[in-house]
Scaffold this motif. Sequence first.
Motif, short mmCIF file in Angstrom:
data_model
loop_
_atom_site.label_atom_id
_atom_site.label_comp_id
_atom_site.label_asym_id
_atom_site.label_seq_id
_atom_site.Cartn_x
_atom_site.Cartn_y
_atom_site.Cartn_z
N ALA A 63 32.39 42.63 38.48
CA ALA A 63 33.26 43.71 38.16
C ALA A 63 34.51 43.71 39.27
N SER A 64 34.24 43.30 40.40
CA SER A 64 35.43 43.26 41.34
C SER A 64 36.01 42.07 41.64
N PHE A 65 35.41 40.89 40.86
CA PHE A 65 35.79 39.54 41.23
C PHE A 65 37.38 39.32 41.01
N SER A 66 37.81 38.49 41.87
CA SER A 66 39.41 38.26 41.88
C SER A 66 39.55 36.77 42.21
N SER A 67 40.48 36.40 41.36
CA SER A 67 40.51 34.88 41.61
C SER A 67 41.39 34.42 42.69
N GLU A 68 41.81 35.32 43.38
CA GLU A 68 42.46 34.93 44.56
C GLU A 68 41.26 35.05 45.85
N ASP A 69 40.98 33.98 46.44
CA ASP A 69 39.88 34.08 47.36
C ASP A 69 40.16 34.97 48.35
N GLU A 122 32.67 46.39 51.37
CA GLU A 122 34.00 46.06 50.61
C GLU A 122 33.98 46.16 48.89
N ILE A 123 32.98 46.07 48.66
CA ILE A 123 32.94 46.13 46.96
C ILE A 123 33.14 47.81 46.65
N TYR A 124 32.20 48.61 47.58
CA TYR A 124 32.48 50.08 47.32
C TYR A 124 33.97 50.56 47.52
N ILE A 125 34.37 50.05 48.71
CA ILE A 125 35.74 50.20 48.82
C ILE A 125 36.55 50.05 47.84
N ILE A 130 35.89 49.83 44.72
CA ILE A 130 35.33 50.76 43.66
C ILE A 130 35.89 52.32 43.77
N VAL A 131 35.95 52.60 44.99
CA VAL A 131 36.57 53.95 45.29
C VAL A 131 38.09 53.94 44.90
N ARG A 132 38.70 52.97 45.40
CA ARG A 132 40.09 52.87 45.14
C ARG A 132 40.56 52.69 43.65
N PHE A 133 39.61 51.83 43.10
CA PHE A 133 40.26 51.65 41.54
C PHE A 133 39.74 52.99 40.94
N GLY A 134 38.78 53.61 41.18
CA GLY A 134 38.37 54.69 40.53
C GLY A 134 39.24 55.95 40.65
N LEU A 135 39.90 56.07 41.92
CA LEU A 135 41.15 57.12 42.31
C LEU A 135 42.23 56.40 41.37
N GLN A 136 42.47 55.38 41.33
CA GLN A 136 43.67 54.99 40.56
C GLN A 136 43.45 55.06 38.98
N MET A 137 42.35 54.82 38.60
CA MET A 137 41.96 55.18 37.21
C MET A 137 42.31 56.53 36.66
N ASN A 138 42.01 57.29 37.60
CA ASN A 138 41.98 58.71 37.25
C ASN A 138 43.17 59.49 38.03
N SER A 139 44.12 58.71 38.09
CA SER A 139 45.50 59.05 38.84
C SER A 139 46.73 59.14 37.97
N ASN A 140 46.32 59.16 36.65
CA ASN A 140 47.56 58.91 35.72
C ASN A 140 48.15 57.39 35.93
N LYS A 141 47.49 56.57 36.24
CA LYS A 141 47.97 55.05 36.68
C LYS A 141 48.86 54.86 37.61
N THR A 142 48.65 55.39 38.79
CA THR A 142 49.35 54.92 39.82
C THR A 142 49.31 53.77 40.35
N ARG A 143 50.61 53.58 40.47
CA ARG A 143 51.08 51.83 40.68
C ARG A 143 50.07 51.57 42.31
N ILE A 144 49.94 50.19 42.16
CA ILE A 144 49.31 49.62 43.36
C ILE A 144 49.95 49.89 44.59
#
Length: 520
Positions: free
Chosen positions: A340-346, A355-358, A360-374
Amino acid sequence: MYLLRQIEKVSSLEYVENARLHLVGELKSLSVILENLCQQKVLIDEEVSKIKAEKDDYDRTRALLDSVIRKGEEACYRFLRIIDQTRRRTLERPTPLFKNSHEASTEATKFDLDHWISCFPFKEDAEMQQNYIRERARSRPKKLRTYIPENKAEISPSDLLKTDKNILLVGKPEIGKTALSHEILRLWSERDSKELDYMFFFDMRELTDIPPITSLEDLLFTACSEPDEGKDEVLHDIKSNSDNVTVILDGVTDFSTSVVEKLIDKDLLPDAKIIITCRPEDEEYLCPEDWLRVEVKGFSEETIKTYLSSTLGEDHRKVLSNVELLTLCHVPMYALLVAASFSSEDSLQPRTVTEIYINIVRFGLQMNSNKTRIRNLNQFIKTKRNGILSLAEAAFNATERKTVNLGELSCEDSCVLSFLKTLDVKVPPTETKTLYAFLHYTMQEFFAALWLLENPDNIREVFQQCLTEEKKHMKHLIPFMCRLSATKVNVYLQWTQRGHVCQSLCESLLQALPYTHYLS
Protein backbone atom coordinates in the motif's frame (compact mmCIF):
# COMPACT_ATOMS: atom_id res chain seq x y z
CA MET A 1 19.97 -25.41 48.62
CA TYR A 2 21.57 -25.72 45.18
CA LEU A 3 24.09 -23.09 44.12
CA LEU A 4 25.08 -22.45 40.53
CA ARG A 5 28.77 -22.99 41.09
CA GLN A 6 28.04 -26.35 42.70
CA ILE A 7 25.94 -27.76 39.88
CA GLU A 8 27.76 -26.73 36.74
CA LYS A 9 29.25 -30.23 36.42
CA VAL A 10 26.14 -32.15 37.51
CA SER A 11 24.52 -34.20 34.77
CA SER A 12 20.81 -33.99 33.97
CA LEU A 13 20.36 -37.55 35.19
CA GLU A 14 22.01 -36.85 38.54
CA TYR A 15 20.11 -33.60 38.91
CA VAL A 16 16.75 -35.35 38.55
CA GLU A 17 17.78 -38.26 40.78
CA ASN A 18 18.92 -35.91 43.57
CA ALA A 19 15.59 -34.10 43.60
CA ARG A 20 13.36 -37.12 43.00
CA LEU A 21 12.01 -37.23 46.56
CA HIS A 22 10.90 -33.59 46.41
CA LEU A 23 9.48 -33.88 42.89
CA VAL A 24 7.27 -36.81 43.86
CA GLY A 25 5.63 -34.76 46.55
CA GLU A 26 5.43 -31.37 44.83
CA LEU A 27 5.19 -31.73 41.02
CA LYS A 28 1.91 -30.33 39.57
CA SER A 29 -0.02 -30.58 36.28
CA LEU A 30 1.31 -33.99 35.28
CA SER A 31 -0.80 -34.05 32.10
CA VAL A 32 1.14 -31.03 30.79
CA ILE A 33 4.48 -32.74 31.43
CA LEU A 34 3.33 -36.03 29.91
CA GLU A 35 1.99 -34.29 26.80
CA ASN A 36 5.31 -32.51 26.26
CA LEU A 37 7.35 -35.65 26.88
CA CYS A 38 5.21 -37.49 24.36
CA GLN A 39 5.50 -34.72 21.76
CA GLN A 40 9.29 -34.69 22.16
CA LYS A 41 9.34 -38.50 21.80
CA VAL A 42 10.80 -39.08 25.24
CA LEU A 43 7.79 -41.28 26.03
CA ILE A 44 5.58 -43.22 23.66
CA ASP A 45 1.78 -43.38 23.86
CA GLU A 46 1.80 -46.76 25.63
CA GLU A 47 4.11 -45.45 28.35
CA VAL A 48 1.97 -42.36 28.85
CA SER A 49 -1.18 -44.50 29.14
CA LYS A 50 0.49 -46.75 31.69
CA ILE A 51 1.56 -43.77 33.82
CA LYS A 52 -1.92 -42.23 33.67
CA ALA A 53 -3.41 -45.57 34.81
CA GLU A 54 -1.70 -45.30 38.20
CA LYS A 55 -4.15 -44.87 41.09
CA ASP A 56 -3.23 -41.33 42.20
CA ASP A 57 -0.95 -38.36 41.44
CA TYR A 58 1.72 -39.58 43.84
CA ASP A 59 2.09 -42.89 42.02
CA ARG A 60 1.77 -41.23 38.62
CA THR A 61 4.60 -38.82 39.45
CA ARG A 62 6.75 -41.67 40.76
CA ALA A 63 6.16 -43.71 37.59
CA LEU A 64 6.89 -40.69 35.37
CA LEU A 65 10.21 -39.97 37.10
CA ASP A 66 11.23 -43.64 37.02
CA SER A 67 10.57 -43.79 33.27
CA VAL A 68 12.54 -40.63 32.54
CA ILE A 69 15.48 -41.67 34.75
CA ARG A 70 15.63 -45.11 33.09
CA LYS A 71 15.94 -43.46 29.68
CA GLY A 72 19.12 -41.65 30.70
CA GLU A 73 20.82 -38.28 30.28
CA GLU A 74 19.02 -36.88 27.21
CA ALA A 75 15.56 -37.80 28.50
CA CYS A 76 16.32 -36.16 31.86
CA TYR A 77 17.57 -33.01 30.12
CA ARG A 78 14.36 -32.73 28.10
CA PHE A 79 12.34 -33.32 31.26
CA LEU A 80 14.19 -30.50 33.05
CA ARG A 81 13.69 -28.17 30.11
CA ILE A 82 9.92 -28.90 30.13
CA ILE A 83 9.77 -28.21 33.87
CA ASP A 84 11.64 -24.94 33.36
CA GLN A 85 9.33 -23.78 30.56
CA THR A 86 6.13 -24.75 32.39
CA ARG A 87 7.20 -23.94 35.94
CA ARG A 88 4.29 -21.56 36.46
CA ARG A 89 2.01 -24.58 36.31
CA THR A 90 4.18 -27.49 37.31
CA LEU A 91 5.98 -25.98 40.31
CA GLU A 92 4.48 -24.19 43.26
CA ARG A 93 6.52 -21.13 44.20
CA PRO A 94 6.84 -20.69 48.00
CA THR A 95 5.31 -17.54 49.47
CA PRO A 96 8.09 -15.10 50.48
CA LEU A 97 6.10 -13.45 53.31
CA PHE A 98 5.21 -15.28 56.53
CA LYS A 99 2.74 -14.63 59.28
CA ASN A 100 5.15 -15.37 62.14
CA SER A 101 8.67 -16.50 62.90
CA HIS A 102 7.65 -20.11 63.48
CA GLU A 103 6.06 -20.28 60.02
CA ALA A 104 9.13 -18.65 58.55
CA SER A 105 11.36 -21.25 60.15
CA THR A 106 9.19 -24.11 58.92
CA GLU A 107 8.95 -22.69 55.40
CA ALA A 108 12.68 -22.04 55.19
CA THR A 109 13.35 -25.77 55.45
CA LYS A 110 11.02 -26.55 52.55
CA PHE A 111 12.78 -27.50 49.32
CA ASP A 112 12.36 -24.67 46.79
CA LEU A 113 11.74 -26.38 43.44
CA ASP A 114 11.45 -23.07 41.62
CA HIS A 115 14.95 -22.13 42.73
CA TRP A 116 16.13 -25.67 42.00
CA ILE A 117 15.14 -25.53 38.33
CA SER A 118 16.44 -21.96 38.02
CA CYS A 119 19.91 -23.14 39.02
CA PHE A 120 20.23 -25.84 36.38
CA PRO A 121 22.75 -24.77 33.67
CA PHE A 122 20.86 -25.46 30.44
CA LYS A 123 22.89 -25.79 27.27
CA GLU A 124 21.17 -22.76 25.78
CA ASP A 125 22.37 -20.62 28.69
CA ALA A 126 25.93 -21.85 28.46
CA GLU A 127 26.03 -21.35 24.69
CA MET A 128 24.25 -18.00 24.63
CA GLN A 129 27.36 -15.85 24.49
CA GLN A 130 29.01 -18.00 21.84
CA ASN A 131 25.86 -18.00 19.72
CA TYR A 132 25.67 -14.23 20.03
CA ILE A 133 29.23 -13.91 18.74
CA ARG A 134 28.49 -16.24 15.83
CA GLU A 135 25.28 -14.34 15.05
CA ARG A 136 27.11 -11.03 14.85
CA ALA A 137 29.55 -12.55 12.37
CA ARG A 138 26.74 -13.38 9.95
CA SER A 139 25.87 -10.85 7.27
CA ARG A 140 22.80 -8.69 7.80
CA PRO A 141 20.90 -10.11 4.77
CA LYS A 142 21.37 -13.66 6.03
CA LYS A 143 20.18 -12.73 9.50
CA LEU A 144 17.13 -10.97 8.11
CA ARG A 145 16.17 -13.94 5.95
CA THR A 146 15.95 -16.19 9.02
CA TYR A 147 12.63 -14.48 9.81
CA ILE A 148 10.99 -15.91 6.69
CA PRO A 149 9.43 -19.35 7.36
CA GLU A 150 9.93 -22.31 5.08
CA ASN A 151 7.40 -22.88 2.32
CA LYS A 152 5.46 -25.66 3.99
CA ALA A 153 2.16 -25.75 5.84
CA GLU A 154 1.81 -28.44 8.46
CA ILE A 155 -1.92 -27.93 8.96
CA SER A 156 -4.64 -26.13 6.99
CA PRO A 157 -7.63 -24.02 8.14
CA SER A 158 -9.97 -26.80 7.02
CA ASP A 159 -8.01 -29.26 9.18
CA LEU A 160 -8.48 -26.94 12.15
CA LEU A 161 -12.20 -26.76 11.46
CA LYS A 162 -12.54 -30.53 11.26
CA THR A 163 -10.62 -31.45 14.41
CA ASP A 164 -12.56 -31.97 17.63
CA LYS A 165 -9.64 -30.71 19.74
CA ASN A 166 -9.54 -27.33 21.41
CA ILE A 167 -7.01 -25.13 19.61
CA LEU A 168 -4.47 -22.55 20.74
CA LEU A 169 -3.32 -20.34 17.83
CA VAL A 170 -0.07 -18.61 18.79
CA GLY A 171 1.78 -15.97 16.79
CA LYS A 172 3.48 -12.60 17.01
CA PRO A 173 1.61 -9.36 16.24
CA GLU A 174 0.21 -8.99 12.70
CA ILE A 175 1.21 -12.53 11.71
CA GLY A 176 -2.34 -13.51 10.70
CA LYS A 177 -4.03 -15.09 13.72
CA THR A 178 -7.24 -13.11 13.27
CA ALA A 179 -7.25 -13.72 9.52
CA LEU A 180 -6.89 -17.45 10.16
CA SER A 181 -9.80 -17.30 12.62
CA HIS A 182 -11.92 -15.50 10.02
CA GLU A 183 -11.02 -18.16 7.45
CA ILE A 184 -12.17 -20.90 9.82
CA LEU A 185 -15.39 -18.96 10.34
CA ARG A 186 -15.86 -18.59 6.56
CA LEU A 187 -15.26 -22.28 5.92
CA TRP A 188 -17.77 -23.16 8.63
CA SER A 189 -20.43 -20.85 7.15
CA GLU A 190 -19.97 -22.25 3.63
CA ARG A 191 -19.99 -25.95 4.44
CA ASP A 192 -22.68 -28.16 3.04
CA SER A 193 -24.06 -29.45 6.33
CA LYS A 194 -27.64 -29.90 7.49
CA GLU A 195 -26.65 -30.36 11.12
CA LEU A 196 -27.63 -27.52 13.46
CA ASP A 197 -24.53 -26.14 15.11
CA TYR A 198 -23.21 -22.83 16.40
CA MET A 199 -20.04 -20.79 16.01
CA PHE A 200 -19.35 -17.63 18.01
CA PHE A 201 -16.50 -15.20 17.33
CA PHE A 202 -15.31 -12.74 19.98
CA ASP A 203 -12.67 -10.04 19.56
CA MET A 204 -11.51 -10.17 23.17
CA ARG A 205 -9.95 -6.71 23.09
CA GLU A 206 -13.34 -5.26 22.14
CA LEU A 207 -15.20 -7.26 24.78
CA THR A 208 -16.53 -4.62 27.14
CA ASP A 209 -18.02 -4.83 30.59
CA ILE A 210 -20.81 -2.42 29.56
CA PRO A 211 -23.23 -3.87 30.47
CA PRO A 212 -21.51 -6.35 32.84
CA ILE A 213 -21.04 -9.90 31.54
CA THR A 214 -22.11 -12.16 34.38
CA SER A 215 -23.50 -15.22 32.61
CA LEU A 216 -23.19 -17.36 29.50
CA GLU A 217 -26.34 -15.70 28.18
CA ASP A 218 -24.72 -12.26 28.54
CA LEU A 219 -21.62 -13.42 26.69
CA LEU A 220 -23.40 -15.12 23.78
CA PHE A 221 -26.39 -12.85 23.28
CA THR A 222 -25.37 -9.44 24.63
CA ALA A 223 -21.68 -9.34 23.76
CA CYS A 224 -22.14 -11.29 20.52
CA SER A 225 -25.55 -11.59 18.82
CA GLU A 226 -29.03 -12.18 20.12
CA PRO A 227 -31.44 -14.30 18.06
CA ASP A 228 -34.50 -12.54 16.68
CA GLU A 229 -36.83 -14.87 18.55
CA GLY A 230 -36.80 -17.93 20.79
CA LYS A 231 -33.75 -16.84 22.81
CA ASP A 232 -34.51 -19.18 25.71
CA GLU A 233 -34.99 -22.12 23.36
CA VAL A 234 -31.72 -21.40 21.55
CA LEU A 235 -29.81 -21.06 24.84
CA HIS A 236 -31.25 -24.34 26.09
CA ASP A 237 -30.21 -26.08 22.86
CA ILE A 238 -26.68 -24.66 23.13
CA LYS A 239 -26.31 -25.88 26.71
CA SER A 240 -27.87 -29.30 26.01
CA ASN A 241 -25.82 -29.91 22.85
CA SER A 242 -22.55 -28.15 23.61
CA ASP A 243 -20.68 -30.59 21.36
CA ASN A 244 -22.25 -28.64 18.45
CA VAL A 245 -20.76 -25.33 19.65
CA THR A 246 -17.49 -23.69 18.58
CA VAL A 247 -16.28 -20.51 20.28
CA ILE A 248 -13.40 -18.42 18.89
CA LEU A 249 -11.74 -16.07 21.39
CA ASP A 250 -9.47 -13.80 19.34
CA GLY A 251 -6.69 -11.84 21.01
CA VAL A 252 -6.79 -13.30 24.51
CA THR A 253 -4.35 -11.67 26.94
CA ASP A 254 -5.88 -12.83 30.20
CA PHE A 255 -9.19 -14.01 31.59
CA SER A 256 -11.03 -10.72 31.18
CA THR A 257 -14.20 -12.01 32.86
CA SER A 258 -15.04 -14.95 35.08
CA VAL A 259 -17.48 -16.13 32.41
CA VAL A 260 -14.66 -16.43 29.85
CA GLU A 261 -12.53 -18.32 32.35
CA LYS A 262 -15.36 -20.75 33.11
CA LEU A 263 -15.93 -21.21 29.38
CA ILE A 264 -12.27 -22.14 28.82
CA ASP A 265 -12.31 -24.43 31.86
CA LYS A 266 -15.37 -26.17 30.36
CA ASP A 267 -17.57 -25.35 33.34
CA LEU A 268 -20.28 -23.80 31.12
CA LEU A 269 -20.16 -25.75 27.85
CA PRO A 270 -18.23 -28.93 28.69
CA ASP A 271 -18.18 -30.38 25.16
CA ALA A 272 -17.75 -27.16 23.17
CA LYS A 273 -14.74 -26.63 20.95
CA ILE A 274 -12.74 -23.55 21.99
CA ILE A 275 -10.29 -21.76 19.70
CA ILE A 276 -8.00 -19.16 21.32
CA THR A 277 -5.58 -16.83 19.55
CA CYS A 278 -2.84 -15.06 21.51
CA ARG A 279 0.64 -13.61 21.33
CA PRO A 280 3.51 -15.85 22.52
CA GLU A 281 4.05 -13.93 25.76
CA ASP A 282 0.43 -14.51 26.80
CA GLU A 283 0.50 -18.24 26.17
CA GLU A 284 1.89 -19.24 29.56
CA TYR A 285 -0.95 -17.45 31.37
CA LEU A 286 -3.61 -19.37 29.47
CA CYS A 287 -1.97 -22.75 29.89
CA PRO A 288 -4.75 -24.91 28.39
CA GLU A 289 -4.09 -28.59 28.95
CA ASP A 290 -4.29 -31.14 26.15
CA TRP A 291 -5.04 -28.50 23.51
CA LEU A 292 -3.78 -28.54 19.94
CA ARG A 293 -1.13 -25.80 19.78
CA VAL A 294 -0.67 -24.26 16.33
CA GLU A 295 1.98 -21.64 15.62
CA VAL A 296 1.05 -19.12 12.92
CA LYS A 297 4.29 -18.32 11.08
CA GLY A 298 3.17 -16.03 8.25
CA PHE A 299 4.13 -15.91 4.57
CA SER A 300 6.87 -18.02 3.02
CA GLU A 301 9.13 -16.41 0.42
CA GLU A 302 7.13 -18.02 -2.38
CA THR A 303 3.88 -16.65 -0.98
CA ILE A 304 5.44 -13.19 -0.64
CA LYS A 305 6.41 -13.25 -4.32
CA THR A 306 2.93 -14.34 -5.37
CA TYR A 307 1.18 -11.71 -3.26
CA LEU A 308 3.43 -8.80 -4.28
CA SER A 309 3.29 -9.81 -7.93
CA SER A 310 -0.52 -9.69 -7.85
CA THR A 311 -0.61 -6.29 -6.09
CA LEU A 312 2.37 -4.44 -7.59
CA GLY A 313 2.87 -6.10 -10.97
CA GLU A 314 6.44 -5.73 -12.28
CA ASP A 315 7.28 -3.31 -9.47
CA HIS A 316 7.25 -6.25 -7.05
CA ARG A 317 10.81 -7.05 -8.16
CA LYS A 318 12.01 -3.84 -6.51
CA VAL A 319 10.62 -5.05 -3.19
CA LEU A 320 12.10 -8.52 -3.63
CA SER A 321 15.53 -7.03 -4.29
CA ASN A 322 15.36 -5.11 -0.99
CA VAL A 323 16.04 -7.66 1.74
CA GLU A 324 14.69 -5.38 4.49
CA LEU A 325 11.32 -5.04 2.78
CA LEU A 326 11.28 -8.67 1.73
CA THR A 327 11.71 -9.93 5.27
CA LEU A 328 9.10 -7.51 6.58
CA CYS A 329 6.62 -9.11 4.19
CA HIS A 330 6.68 -12.49 5.92
CA VAL A 331 4.15 -10.89 8.29
CA PRO A 332 0.94 -10.68 6.20
CA MET A 333 -0.16 -7.33 7.60
CA TYR A 334 3.23 -5.82 6.82
CA ALA A 335 3.09 -7.24 3.29
CA LEU A 336 -0.18 -5.38 2.82
CA LEU A 337 1.34 -2.19 4.25
CA VAL A 338 4.45 -2.49 2.08
CA ALA A 339 2.29 -2.87 -1.02
CA ALA A 340 0.00 0.00 0.00
CA SER A 341 2.86 2.40 0.73
CA PHE A 342 5.08 1.35 -2.16
CA SER A 343 6.87 4.13 -4.00
CA SER A 344 8.56 3.71 -7.35
CA GLU A 345 11.29 6.05 -6.11
CA ASP A 346 13.71 4.01 -4.03
CA SER A 347 14.68 6.98 -1.86
CA LEU A 348 11.06 7.36 -0.70
CA GLN A 349 10.50 3.67 0.00
CA PRO A 350 9.86 2.96 3.73
CA ARG A 351 12.35 0.51 5.22
CA THR A 352 10.76 -0.28 8.58
CA VAL A 353 7.33 -0.88 10.05
CA THR A 354 7.55 2.41 11.92
CA GLU A 355 8.25 4.32 8.69
CA ILE A 356 5.26 2.61 7.10
CA TYR A 357 3.03 3.69 9.99
CA ILE A 358 4.34 7.25 9.72
CA ASN A 359 3.30 7.23 6.05
CA ILE A 360 -0.12 5.86 6.96
CA VAL A 361 -0.68 8.58 9.55
CA ARG A 362 0.39 11.32 7.16
CA PHE A 363 -1.70 9.88 4.33
CA GLY A 364 -4.72 9.44 6.61
CA LEU A 365 -4.53 13.05 7.78
CA GLN A 366 -4.17 14.26 4.21
CA MET A 367 -7.13 12.20 2.98
CA ASN A 368 -9.34 13.66 5.70
CA SER A 369 -8.18 17.26 5.35
CA ASN A 370 -10.04 18.33 2.22
CA LYS A 371 -7.15 17.21 0.02
CA THR A 372 -4.39 19.31 1.57
CA ARG A 373 -1.59 19.55 -0.92
CA ILE A 374 1.63 17.66 -0.17
CA ARG A 375 3.77 20.77 0.23
CA ASN A 376 1.39 22.11 2.88
CA LEU A 377 0.92 18.84 4.77
CA ASN A 378 3.56 19.48 7.46
CA GLN A 379 2.00 22.85 8.27
CA PHE A 380 -1.44 21.24 8.37
CA ILE A 381 -0.22 18.52 10.78
CA LYS A 382 1.11 21.21 13.11
CA THR A 383 -2.40 22.60 13.43
CA LYS A 384 -3.65 19.14 14.47
CA ARG A 385 -0.89 18.56 17.02
CA ASN A 386 -3.05 18.95 20.15
CA GLY A 387 -5.69 16.58 18.81
CA ILE A 388 -3.08 14.01 17.84
CA LEU A 389 -1.47 14.20 21.28
CA SER A 390 -4.86 13.78 22.93
CA LEU A 391 -5.52 10.67 20.84
CA ALA A 392 -1.99 9.40 21.57
CA GLU A 393 -2.55 9.78 25.31
CA ALA A 394 -5.80 7.82 25.07
CA ALA A 395 -3.91 5.13 23.12
CA PHE A 396 -1.24 4.92 25.82
CA ASN A 397 -3.75 4.65 28.66
CA ALA A 398 -5.74 1.96 26.84
CA THR A 399 -2.58 -0.01 26.06
CA GLU A 400 -1.55 0.14 29.69
CA ARG A 401 -4.98 -1.25 30.63
CA LYS A 402 -4.63 -4.03 28.03
CA THR A 403 -7.70 -2.98 26.08
CA VAL A 404 -8.62 -1.40 22.74
CA ASN A 405 -11.49 0.57 24.22
CA LEU A 406 -10.21 4.13 24.47
CA GLY A 407 -12.90 5.36 26.84
CA GLU A 408 -13.96 8.99 26.86
CA LEU A 409 -12.15 11.15 24.28
CA SER A 410 -11.58 14.86 24.68
CA CYS A 411 -10.73 15.23 20.98
CA GLU A 412 -13.66 15.91 18.66
CA ASP A 413 -11.68 16.60 15.48
CA SER A 414 -13.11 14.30 12.79
CA CYS A 415 -9.82 14.39 10.88
CA VAL A 416 -7.86 13.03 13.85
CA LEU A 417 -10.62 10.59 14.77
CA SER A 418 -10.50 9.07 11.28
CA PHE A 419 -8.02 6.51 12.64
CA LEU A 420 -10.72 5.07 14.89
CA LYS A 421 -13.76 2.85 14.50
CA THR A 422 -16.83 3.13 16.70
CA LEU A 423 -18.48 0.44 18.76
CA ASP A 424 -22.05 1.06 19.90
CA VAL A 425 -22.92 -0.79 23.10
CA LYS A 426 -26.48 -1.10 24.37
CA VAL A 427 -26.89 0.05 27.97
CA PRO A 428 -30.16 -1.15 29.49
CA PRO A 429 -32.85 -0.26 29.21
CA THR A 430 -32.82 2.08 26.20
CA GLU A 431 -29.47 3.88 26.01
CA THR A 432 -26.55 3.30 23.66
CA LYS A 433 -22.97 4.16 24.55
CA THR A 434 -20.41 4.79 21.81
CA LEU A 435 -16.88 3.48 22.39
CA TYR A 436 -13.84 4.09 20.20
CA ALA A 437 -11.03 1.79 19.10
CA PHE A 438 -8.18 2.00 16.59
CA LEU A 439 -8.54 0.12 13.33
CA HIS A 440 -5.80 -2.24 14.49
CA TYR A 441 -4.12 -2.82 17.85
CA THR A 442 -0.64 -2.09 16.49
CA MET A 443 -1.84 1.33 15.31
CA GLN A 444 -2.82 1.97 18.92
CA GLU A 445 0.66 0.91 20.07
CA PHE A 446 2.21 3.27 17.51
CA PHE A 447 0.20 6.24 18.81
CA ALA A 448 1.01 5.22 22.40
CA ALA A 449 4.71 5.36 21.51
CA LEU A 450 4.18 8.87 20.10
CA TRP A 451 2.73 10.00 23.42
CA LEU A 452 5.63 8.41 25.28
CA LEU A 453 8.14 10.38 23.23
CA GLU A 454 6.33 13.60 24.09
CA ASN A 455 6.39 12.60 27.77
CA PRO A 456 9.93 11.26 28.32
CA ASP A 457 9.55 11.35 32.11
CA ASN A 458 7.34 8.27 31.74
CA ILE A 459 9.77 6.30 29.57
CA ARG A 460 11.83 4.87 32.40
CA GLU A 461 8.69 3.69 34.17
CA VAL A 462 7.55 1.90 31.00
CA PHE A 463 10.95 0.21 30.77
CA GLN A 464 10.40 -1.09 34.29
CA GLN A 465 6.87 -2.24 33.42
CA CYS A 466 8.29 -4.33 30.58
CA LEU A 467 10.16 -6.41 33.15
CA THR A 468 7.02 -7.22 35.17
CA GLU A 469 4.55 -10.01 34.48
CA GLU A 470 1.50 -7.76 34.70
CA LYS A 471 2.70 -5.05 32.31
CA LYS A 472 5.20 -6.82 30.06
CA HIS A 473 2.86 -6.27 27.10
CA MET A 474 4.12 -2.66 27.14
CA LYS A 475 7.31 -3.90 25.44
CA HIS A 476 5.53 -3.63 22.10
CA LEU A 477 5.72 0.16 22.38
CA ILE A 478 9.49 0.15 22.63
CA PRO A 479 10.41 -0.80 19.03
CA PHE A 480 8.15 1.98 17.71
CA MET A 481 9.61 4.41 20.21
CA CYS A 482 13.20 3.48 19.46
CA ARG A 483 12.71 3.92 15.72
CA LEU A 484 10.78 7.17 16.15
CA SER A 485 13.47 8.49 18.45
CA ALA A 486 16.15 7.63 15.88
CA THR A 487 14.11 9.25 13.08
CA LYS A 488 13.74 12.96 12.37
CA VAL A 489 10.49 13.18 14.24
CA ASN A 490 10.04 16.85 13.38
CA VAL A 491 9.38 15.85 9.76
CA TYR A 492 5.80 15.04 10.71
CA LEU A 493 5.00 16.37 14.19
CA GLN A 494 7.71 18.96 14.93
CA TRP A 495 8.98 17.17 18.05
CA THR A 496 12.68 17.81 18.47
CA GLN A 497 13.12 19.55 21.80
CA ARG A 498 13.35 16.34 23.86
CA GLY A 499 14.78 14.02 21.27
CA HIS A 500 18.19 13.75 22.91
CA VAL A 501 16.59 12.55 26.17
CA CYS A 502 14.59 9.84 24.42
CA GLN A 503 17.57 8.80 22.33
CA SER A 504 19.81 8.19 25.34
CA LEU A 505 17.07 6.30 27.16
CA CYS A 506 16.41 4.12 24.12
CA GLU A 507 20.09 3.35 23.71
CA SER A 508 20.33 2.18 27.32
CA LEU A 509 17.26 0.03 26.81
CA LEU A 510 18.66 -1.57 23.68
CA GLN A 511 21.62 -2.76 25.73
CA ALA A 512 19.41 -4.19 28.46
CA LEU A 513 16.51 -5.74 26.55
CA PRO A 514 17.46 -7.87 23.52
CA TYR A 515 13.93 -8.06 22.09
CA THR A 516 13.76 -4.40 21.17
CA HIS A 517 15.06 -4.98 17.65
CA TYR A 518 11.86 -6.85 16.80
CA LEU A 519 9.86 -4.26 14.90
CA SER A 520 12.47 -1.61 14.30
